[in-house]
Scaffold this motif. Structure first.
Motif, PDB file in Angstrom:
ATOM      1  N   ASN A 171       4.269   5.968   8.328  1.00 45.51           N
ATOM      2  CA  ASN A 171       2.819   6.128   8.178  1.00 45.51           C
ATOM      3  C   ASN A 171       2.462   7.434   7.475  1.00 45.51           C
ATOM      4  N   LYS A 231       2.842   6.799   3.793  1.00 44.77           N
ATOM      5  CA  LYS A 231       1.690   6.053   3.268  1.00 44.77           C
ATOM      6  C   LYS A 231       0.498   6.977   3.048  1.00 44.77           C
ATOM      7  N   PHE A 232       0.253   7.880   4.005  1.00 41.63           N
ATOM      8  CA  PHE A 232      -0.884   8.804   3.891  1.00 41.63           C
ATOM      9  C   PHE A 232      -0.723   9.715   2.677  1.00 41.63           C
ATOM     10  N   SER A 269      -0.730   7.798  -0.787  1.00 41.93           N
ATOM     11  CA  SER A 269      -2.034   7.205  -1.131  1.00 41.93           C
ATOM     12  C   SER A 269      -3.095   8.288  -1.306  1.00 41.93           C
ATOM     13  N   GLU A 275      -4.804   5.959   2.932  1.00 40.85           N
ATOM     14  CA  GLU A 275      -4.286   5.175   4.057  1.00 40.85           C
ATOM     15  C   GLU A 275      -4.031   6.096   5.244  1.00 40.85           C
ATOM     16  N   PHE A 327      -4.110   6.895   9.640  1.00 41.44           N
ATOM     17  CA  PHE A 327      -3.564   6.343  10.876  1.00 41.44           C
ATOM     18  C   PHE A 327      -4.119   7.158  12.035  1.00 41.44           C
TER      19      PHE A 327
END
Length: 214
Positions: free
Chosen positions: A169, A172-173, A176, A180, A182
């Motif tokens: 995660n 992804k953060f 992006s 994105e 969480f």
């Protein structure tokens, strides 16, 4: 009768001269008590030197700063307030709030022993963080020093966020550019951890794909 009075008188005179003989006949020689060359320092406090005894308890906070120990203690406090024995409502355990699956991944099978063993919990934190540092090694190199989603990115912030959300995660953060996100079950976000745990020295942690606690 006269003889008895005479004896008493004689005895009193003898006692008097014995008691006072030294002062009458000679002076006491104190020369052999000289203290020349001896370091004798006796400090007797006066009323101005006396310190009032403290009766109330005093608490001190150990300053750990931005060290590695400061990093893990700050993270442990955020996770559980430093409680090694706690299990939260979601089943996460110990000072650093590990899931059973995570513990098994780093070699810990018995969760009951884990809760009772503070040394094992510290080793688990070190092993898990080493794994995350290996997984995120390229992202740390690429994004450290940049600002993403309004947060200045540091290695310690990335590792703390990975502890919260998992390395995937965090990837992804970062990749992006913050689009994105969480948040865990308590609403704590990756962005919050990146900011809160920014700037600690985590060079002690070595990237290790197969790090294990035991």
């Amino acid at each position: 009768m006269k003889q008895s009075h005479l004896r008493v008188t004689v005895l009193l005179l003898v006692a008097f001269f014995v008691a006072t003989g030294f002062s009458f006949n000679k002076r006491m020689d104190l020369s052999h008590y000289r203290l020349n060359g001896m370091e004798l320092c006796f400090n007797v406090p006066n009323e101005f030197d006396l310190i009032e005894l403290r009766t109330s308890p005093v608490s001190y906070n150990l300053f750990l700063g931005k060290t590695y120990v400061g990093f893990k203690e700050a993270l442990g406090f955020k996770e559980s307030r430093g409680d090694y024995a706690i299990i939260n409502q979601f089943g996460y355990m110990g000072k650093y709030q590990f899931a059973k699956a995570t513990l098994q991944m780093i070699g810990i099978k018995n969760s009951e022993n884990f809760l009772e063993d503070t040394y094992m919990q510290e080793k688990a934190f070190e092993a898990y963080t080493s794994r995350n540092k290996w997984i995120l090694r390229k992202d740390i190199k690429r994004y450290k020093g940049r600002t993403i989603g309004g947060v200045y990115i540091t290695e310690s912030g990335i590792l703390a966020a990975a502890h919260l959300a998992g390395a995937g995660n965090v990837k992804k953060f970062l990749r992006s550019e913050g689009a994105e996100g969480f948040a865990d079950a308590n609403g704590t976000s990756i962005r919050y951890y990146l900011k809160k745990f920014s700037g600690y020295d985590t060079s002690f942690i070595k990237a290790n794909k197969k790090a294990r606690a035991i």
